[in-house]
Design a protein around this motif. Structure first.
Motif, PDB file in Angstrom:
ATOM      1  N   THR A 117       0.494  37.438 -12.510  1.00 14.98           N
ATOM      2  CA  THR A 117      -1.017  38.136 -12.550  1.00 14.98           C
ATOM      3  C   THR A 117      -1.243  39.032 -11.673  1.00 14.98           C
ATOM      4  O   THR A 117      -2.192  39.966 -12.008  1.00 14.98           O
ATOM      5  CB  THR A 117      -1.794  36.648 -12.425  1.00 14.98           C
ATOM      6  OG1 THR A 117      -1.621  35.841 -13.637  1.00 14.98           O
ATOM      7  CG2 THR A 117      -3.199  37.235 -12.741  1.00 14.98           C
ATOM      8  N   GLY A 118      -0.694  38.959 -10.427  1.00 11.33           N
ATOM      9  CA  GLY A 118      -0.880  39.898  -9.452  1.00 11.33           C
ATOM     10  C   GLY A 118      -0.435  41.399  -9.850  1.00 11.33           C
ATOM     11  O   GLY A 118      -0.888  42.305  -9.591  1.00 11.33           O
ATOM     12  N   LYS A 119       0.728  41.160 -10.461  1.00  9.94           N
ATOM     13  CA  LYS A 119       1.273  42.433 -11.017  1.00  9.94           C
ATOM     14  C   LYS A 119       0.566  43.001 -12.157  1.00  9.94           C
ATOM     15  O   LYS A 119       0.343  44.495 -12.077  1.00  9.94           O
ATOM     16  CB  LYS A 119       2.740  42.128 -11.676  1.00  9.94           C
ATOM     17  CG  LYS A 119       3.288  43.244 -12.387  1.00  9.94           C
ATOM     18  CD  LYS A 119       4.622  42.860 -12.903  1.00  9.94           C
ATOM     19  CE  LYS A 119       5.552  43.921 -13.517  1.00  9.94           C
ATOM     20  NZ  LYS A 119       4.837  44.615 -15.037  1.00  9.94           N
ATOM     21  N   PHE A 120      -0.150  42.374 -12.865  1.00 14.01           N
ATOM     22  CA  PHE A 120      -1.002  43.046 -13.937  1.00 14.01           C
ATOM     23  C   PHE A 120      -2.142  43.429 -13.346  1.00 14.01           C
ATOM     24  O   PHE A 120      -2.810  44.673 -13.927  1.00 14.01           O
ATOM     25  CB  PHE A 120      -1.566  41.667 -14.879  1.00 14.01           C
ATOM     26  CG  PHE A 120      -0.438  41.044 -15.859  1.00 14.01           C
ATOM     27  CD1 PHE A 120       0.595  41.828 -16.160  1.00 14.01           C
ATOM     28  CD2 PHE A 120      -0.615  39.893 -16.052  1.00 14.01           C
ATOM     29  CE1 PHE A 120       1.682  41.259 -16.698  1.00 14.01           C
ATOM     30  CE2 PHE A 120       0.715  39.198 -16.912  1.00 14.01           C
ATOM     31  CZ  PHE A 120       1.506  40.026 -17.243  1.00 14.01           C
ATOM     32  N   LEU A 121      -2.791  43.014 -12.261  1.00 11.04           N
ATOM     33  CA  LEU A 121      -3.785  43.478 -11.496  1.00 11.04           C
ATOM     34  C   LEU A 121      -3.521  44.941 -10.969  1.00 11.04           C
ATOM     35  O   LEU A 121      -4.191  45.762 -10.952  1.00 11.04           O
ATOM     36  CB  LEU A 121      -4.432  42.634 -10.422  1.00 11.04           C
ATOM     37  CG  LEU A 121      -5.608  43.079  -9.530  1.00 11.04           C
ATOM     38  CD1 LEU A 121      -6.806  43.399 -10.372  1.00 11.04           C
ATOM     39  CD2 LEU A 121      -5.866  42.215  -8.393  1.00 11.04           C
TER      40      LEU A 121
END
Length: 298
Positions: free
Chosen positions: A260-264
């Motif tokens: 999810t951090g990567k997606f952000l």
């Protein structure tokens, strides 16, 4: 799972718990990620029965899971009854896109108007400080007294940013120099837009607030991704902000795991602030560089 901190998703069954610290057996359903505590590497496992020694597992989740729960580091009891959503790439992009129009509305407010809203937020957090401290203590495992101290210095972040933003960010006159003595020069500070913030687990409210409060005071919108070990704190921050602000999507918390951090990082944000390990910071910088998104790495 005998790890110091972990989350317990659906789709996993612990078959045996051997308190003689010999082994534990876990059944994995579907394609799962198993993080080794010592090597810090991820192993992709197909459906299987998996045996390991206690203390070696950091976290396990299945790709098909859409939520997870957090557990207290000492007794492995659920922190609360709520399940936290694992935001997909589409959901993260959606949060960033919704923040764009919110940013325009928020930044159009004067410093004094934003100041009033932020000070109300400070008061709301202070009023519910015991609730915040309890969640921080349970999710991180730190003593309740330490958690209360963290909350108290967090509200000071918000107060200082709210009161001082108008002074430090106001337009400033500059001397144009002898060659352009007949001209005038001014410096205007303009907010970036949507700021992504990724917070750590050990100070889950104080550290990210060092970015959140100042970004909001400057007129930016914020999309906050708390650590997967402390999602409850982030959720409560969003709840309290929305209670005092009438502008939706100015501050949004997205929960999830590392992906999810990567997606952000890859979402349509304008800047990202990260606090965490050097290893993860390099990955954050790499992902943000794909869209030329400036980063602040601690």
């Amino acid at each position: 799972l005998y790890a110091r901190r972990n989350y317990v998703p659906a789709g996993i069954t612990v078959i045996t718990k051997v308190h003689a610290v010999e082994h534990i057996t876990i059944v994995l359903y579907g394609k799962c990620h198993v993080y080794d505590q010592h090597s810090k590497k991820s192993i992709i496992s197909q459906p299987s029965m998996w045996v390991t020694k206690p203390g070696t597992v950091r976290a396990i989740y299945c790709e098909t899971d859409t939520s997870w729960i957090t557990v207290h580091p000492s007794d492995k009891e659920s922190v609360d009854e709520a399940e936290h959503e694992i935001f997909t790439k589409e959901a993260v992009d959606g949060a960033a896109k919704l923040a764009k129009p919110a940013f325009h509305t928020w930044s159009a407010l004067s410093y004094s108007k934003r100041k009033r809203i932020l000070l109300k937020w400070k008061q709301e957090i202070a009023r519910r400080s015991d609730e915040f401290a309890e969640i921080v203590s349970k999710e991180t495992g730190k003593p309740l007294g330490d958690a209360k101290l963290e909350v108290s210095i967090t509200v000071s972040h918000i107060g200082w940013a709210a009161k001082k933003a108008g002074f430090y960010l106001k337009a400033q006159r500059r001397q144009p120099g002898l060659l352009m003595f007949n001209m005038e020069a001014e410096v205007h500070r303009i907010p970036y837009g949507v700021i992504g913030v990724i917070g750590p687990w050990n100070y889950p409210i104080f550290t990210p607030m060092g970015s959140i409060a100042y970004a909001l005071a400057a007129g930016n919108a914020v999309v906050f991704k708390p650590s997967e070990f402390t999602p409850g704190v982030g959720t409560l921050l969003e709840e309290t902000f929305n209670k005092v602000s009438k502008i939706p999507h100015v501050f949004k918390t997205i929960t999830g795991l590392g992906e999810t951090g990567k997606f952000l990082c890859e979402s349509p944000i304008n800047k990202l602030a990260f606090t965490g390990s050097t290893r993860t910071a390099k990955l954050v910088a790499e992902n943000c560089a794909k869209n030329m998104v400036p980063v602040l790495l601690e």
